[in-house]
Design a protein around this motif. Structure first.
Motif, PDB file in Angstrom:
ATOM      1  N   LYS A 104      37.179 -57.787 -21.081  1.00 32.61           N
ATOM      2  CA  LYS A 104      37.180 -59.007 -19.903  1.00 32.61           C
ATOM      3  C   LYS A 104      37.303 -58.385 -18.588  1.00 32.61           C
ATOM      4  CE  LYS A 104      38.300 -62.780 -23.186  1.00 32.61           C
ATOM      5  NZ  LYS A 104      39.139 -63.799 -23.663  1.00 32.61           N
ATOM      6  N   TYR A 105      37.998 -57.427 -18.472  1.00 35.00           N
ATOM      7  CA  TYR A 105      38.221 -56.691 -16.756  1.00 35.00           C
ATOM      8  C   TYR A 105      36.959 -56.164 -16.563  1.00 35.00           C
ATOM      9  CZ  TYR A 105      39.707 -52.483 -19.503  1.00 35.00           C
ATOM     10  OH  TYR A 105      39.769 -51.591 -20.439  1.00 35.00           O
ATOM     11  N   GLY A 106      35.649 -56.558 -16.699  1.00 35.83           N
ATOM     12  CA  GLY A 106      34.434 -56.170 -16.204  1.00 35.83           C
ATOM     13  C   GLY A 106      33.548 -54.962 -16.733  1.00 35.83           C
ATOM     14  N   ASP A 129      25.174 -63.892 -15.419  1.00 36.26           N
ATOM     15  CA  ASP A 129      25.728 -65.233 -14.786  1.00 36.26           C
ATOM     16  C   ASP A 129      27.342 -65.455 -15.525  1.00 36.26           C
ATOM     17  OD1 ASP A 129      23.329 -65.833 -13.601  1.00 36.26           O
ATOM     18  OD2 ASP A 129      22.429 -66.494 -15.325  1.00 36.26           O
ATOM     19  N   LEU A 130      27.568 -64.452 -16.245  1.00 33.42           N
ATOM     20  CA  LEU A 130      29.159 -64.779 -16.866  1.00 33.42           C
ATOM     21  C   LEU A 130      29.921 -63.815 -16.089  1.00 33.42           C
ATOM     22  CD1 LEU A 130      28.132 -64.356 -20.634  1.00 33.42           C
ATOM     23  CD2 LEU A 130      28.406 -66.489 -19.262  1.00 33.42           C
ATOM     24  N   GLN A 131      29.604 -63.141 -15.040  1.00 33.39           N
ATOM     25  CA  GLN A 131      30.379 -62.186 -14.106  1.00 33.39           C
ATOM     26  C   GLN A 131      31.317 -62.930 -13.084  1.00 33.39           C
ATOM     27  OE1 GLN A 131      27.953 -58.092 -14.854  1.00 33.39           O
ATOM     28  NE2 GLN A 131      27.580 -59.266 -13.102  1.00 33.39           N
ATOM     29  N   ILE A 132      32.507 -62.615 -12.753  1.00 34.18           N
ATOM     30  CA  ILE A 132      33.107 -63.090 -11.614  1.00 34.18           C
ATOM     31  C   ILE A 132      33.403 -61.820 -10.618  1.00 34.18           C
ATOM     32  CG2 ILE A 132      35.443 -64.137 -10.728  1.00 34.18           C
ATOM     33  CD1 ILE A 132      35.744 -65.186 -13.554  1.00 34.18           C
ATOM     34  N   ASN A 133      32.878 -62.120  -9.218  1.00 34.84           N
ATOM     35  CA  ASN A 133      32.709 -61.008  -8.232  1.00 34.84           C
ATOM     36  C   ASN A 133      32.054 -59.804  -8.797  1.00 34.84           C
ATOM     37  OD1 ASN A 133      34.549 -62.787  -6.514  1.00 34.84           O
ATOM     38  ND2 ASN A 133      36.416 -61.957  -7.507  1.00 34.84           N
ATOM     39  N   SER A 134      30.574 -60.056  -8.984  1.00 33.44           N
ATOM     40  CA  SER A 134      29.671 -58.875  -9.228  1.00 33.44           C
ATOM     41  C   SER A 134      29.727 -57.899  -8.382  1.00 33.44           C
ATOM     42  CB  SER A 134      28.309 -59.636  -9.463  1.00 33.44           C
ATOM     43  OG  SER A 134      28.420 -60.418 -10.682  1.00 33.44           O
ATOM     44  N   ASN A 194      36.147 -66.717 -18.594  1.00 32.04           N
ATOM     45  CA  ASN A 194      36.971 -66.877 -19.805  1.00 32.04           C
ATOM     46  C   ASN A 194      36.155 -67.262 -20.990  1.00 32.04           C
ATOM     47  OD1 ASN A 194      39.379 -66.404 -18.391  1.00 32.04           O
ATOM     48  ND2 ASN A 194      39.505 -68.523 -17.670  1.00 32.04           N
ATOM     49  N   ASP A 195      35.194 -67.928 -20.797  1.00 33.61           N
ATOM     50  CA  ASP A 195      34.330 -68.325 -22.116  1.00 33.61           C
ATOM     51  C   ASP A 195      33.193 -67.357 -22.436  1.00 33.61           C
ATOM     52  OD1 ASP A 195      32.532 -68.884 -19.759  1.00 33.61           O
ATOM     53  OD2 ASP A 195      31.749 -70.533 -20.447  1.00 33.61           O
ATOM     54  N   ILE A 196      33.520 -66.044 -22.032  1.00 33.03           N
ATOM     55  CA  ILE A 196      32.473 -64.954 -22.282  1.00 33.03           C
ATOM     56  C   ILE A 196      32.267 -64.884 -23.734  1.00 33.03           C
ATOM     57  CG2 ILE A 196      33.972 -63.142 -22.208  1.00 33.03           C
ATOM     58  CD1 ILE A 196      31.476 -61.686 -21.013  1.00 33.03           C
ATOM     59  N   VAL A 197      33.228 -64.949 -24.658  1.00 33.19           N
ATOM     60  CA  VAL A 197      33.082 -64.884 -26.349  1.00 33.19           C
ATOM     61  C   VAL A 197      32.041 -65.898 -26.497  1.00 33.19           C
ATOM     62  CG1 VAL A 197      34.201 -64.717 -28.379  1.00 33.19           C
ATOM     63  CG2 VAL A 197      35.211 -63.799 -26.285  1.00 33.19           C
ATOM     64  N   ILE A 198      32.479 -67.255 -26.250  1.00 32.64           N
ATOM     65  CA  ILE A 198      31.594 -68.218 -26.706  1.00 32.64           C
ATOM     66  C   ILE A 198      30.101 -68.186 -26.257  1.00 32.64           C
ATOM     67  CG2 ILE A 198      30.989 -70.942 -26.181  1.00 32.64           C
ATOM     68  CD1 ILE A 198      34.097 -71.011 -25.800  1.00 32.64           C
ATOM     69  N   GLN A 199      29.622 -67.551 -25.085  1.00 29.63           N
ATOM     70  CA  GLN A 199      28.416 -67.369 -24.485  1.00 29.63           C
ATOM     71  C   GLN A 199      27.805 -66.352 -25.323  1.00 29.63           C
ATOM     72  OE1 GLN A 199      27.037 -69.542 -22.676  1.00 29.63           O
ATOM     73  NE2 GLN A 199      28.937 -70.665 -22.278  1.00 29.63           N
ATOM     74  N   ILE A 200      28.618 -65.123 -25.612  1.00 25.27           N
ATOM     75  CA  ILE A 200      28.154 -63.972 -26.102  1.00 25.27           C
ATOM     76  C   ILE A 200      27.645 -64.360 -27.802  1.00 25.27           C
ATOM     77  CG2 ILE A 200      28.580 -61.786 -27.352  1.00 25.27           C
ATOM     78  CD1 ILE A 200      30.081 -61.282 -24.863  1.00 25.27           C
ATOM     79  N   GLU A 201      28.435 -65.133 -28.288  1.00 25.53           N
ATOM     80  CA  GLU A 201      28.182 -65.797 -29.846  1.00 25.53           C
ATOM     81  C   GLU A 201      26.936 -66.530 -29.841  1.00 25.53           C
ATOM     82  OE1 GLU A 201      31.801 -67.290 -30.924  1.00 25.53           O
ATOM     83  OE2 GLU A 201      32.625 -65.677 -31.716  1.00 25.53           O
ATOM     84  N   LYS A 202      26.452 -67.239 -28.785  1.00 27.19           N
ATOM     85  CA  LYS A 202      25.306 -67.979 -28.896  1.00 27.19           C
ATOM     86  C   LYS A 202      24.197 -67.153 -29.119  1.00 27.19           C
ATOM     87  CE  LYS A 202      26.942 -71.946 -25.910  1.00 27.19           C
ATOM     88  NZ  LYS A 202      26.792 -72.533 -24.366  1.00 27.19           N
TER      89      LYS A 202
END
Length: 258
Positions: A50-52, A73-78, A17-25
């Motif tokens: 967001k659906y992968g 590290d931002l993936q769920i069920n890679s 859910n926080d992928i946008v925040i992580q990308i903006e870093k």
């Protein structure tokens, strides 16, 4: 006309859910409706959903590799093996697609999002197709056993597990069907819907969804077969319990009269 690479990646079930925040870093990014636009370098963009799924527009191989490492590290069920589809694109006077080359009449970000929506649906649909095909193949012996022997050679526990497995696959696809609908992006950008529709038609998405629906029906039929078998075994079990109890009662009564 110079052609450039356009690559779709499906790497996981969904992103955190926080992928946008992580990308903006790390990257300059913007959000338009459900699309996250990541600027890798000048004229090189990743459009992420967001659906992968993410779509790479003219990204150099080293930068793709770096981005893949970054989002790992931002993936769920890679997935062990990502689903990848490659196209080419170039500029032209009129939008069209021919031999896996997309001819853009407009190279704006909104135009790229419109096409990326269809490309993202394409690889997501491919995931569903592969999963449901594997499920059907893994369970094809069940109707065959029933046809040859008149019964299913599975224990009660194995039947319950099969029902759970089939139900999960069916539910997962049904819950994500909205991903294959026309995206809300076109409510605000209707002028780009024609490009999306042409891409959807080229990728044969609508007819593939119909085939997928038929395969989901096969899963549903397998669920019915297993459910009926489970009910039959439970009924047989109850019948045997009743027979044993009646026999026991008869034996007791006989002893009392001797």
């Amino acid at each position: 006309m110079q052609t450039k690479k356009l690559i779709s990646y499906l790497t996981c079930e969904k992103f955190q859910n926080d992928i946008v925040i992580q990308i903006e870093k790390r990257y300059k990014s913007t959000i338009i409706k459900d699309a996250i636009i990541v600027d890798i370098k000048e004229n090189q963009q990743v459009i992420l959903f967001k659906y992968g799924v993410f779509i790479c527009w003219d990204i150099e191989f080293e930068n793709i590799k770096f981005f893949l490492d970054f989002i790992k590290d931002l993936q769920i069920n890679s997935f062990k093996k990502p689903i990848i589809e490659e196209f080419n694109y170039t500029l032209d006077d009129e939008f069209k697609i021919n031999l896996d080359t997309i001819y853009l009449s407009d190279s704006s970000t909104a135009s790229k999002i419109a096409i990326s929506q269809a490309l993202a649906q394409n690889v997501k649909l491919q995931q569903f197709e592969e999963e449901i095909l594997t499920t059907i193949e893994n369970n094809s012996h069940i109707p065959l056993q029933l046809s040859n022997t008149g019964k299913i050679k599975l224990t009660k526990k194995e039947i319950s597990k099969k029902i759970g497995e089939l139900f999960l696959v069916k539910t997962k696809i049904n819950l994500h069907y909205d991903l294959l609908d026309t995206p809300e992006f076109f409510w605000e950008y209707p002028q780009y819907e024609n490009q999306y529709e042409k891409t959807v038609k080229y990728l044969d998405i609508k007819s593939r969804v119909e085939v997928l629906n038929k395969k989901v029906e096969i899963i549903q039929e397998l669920l019915h077969v297993l459910g009926d078998e489970q009910k039959h075994r439970y009924s047989s079990f109850l019948e045997w319990i009743i027979i044993i109890l009646i026999t026991f009662e008869i034996v007791i009564n006989l002893k009392d009269h001797l």
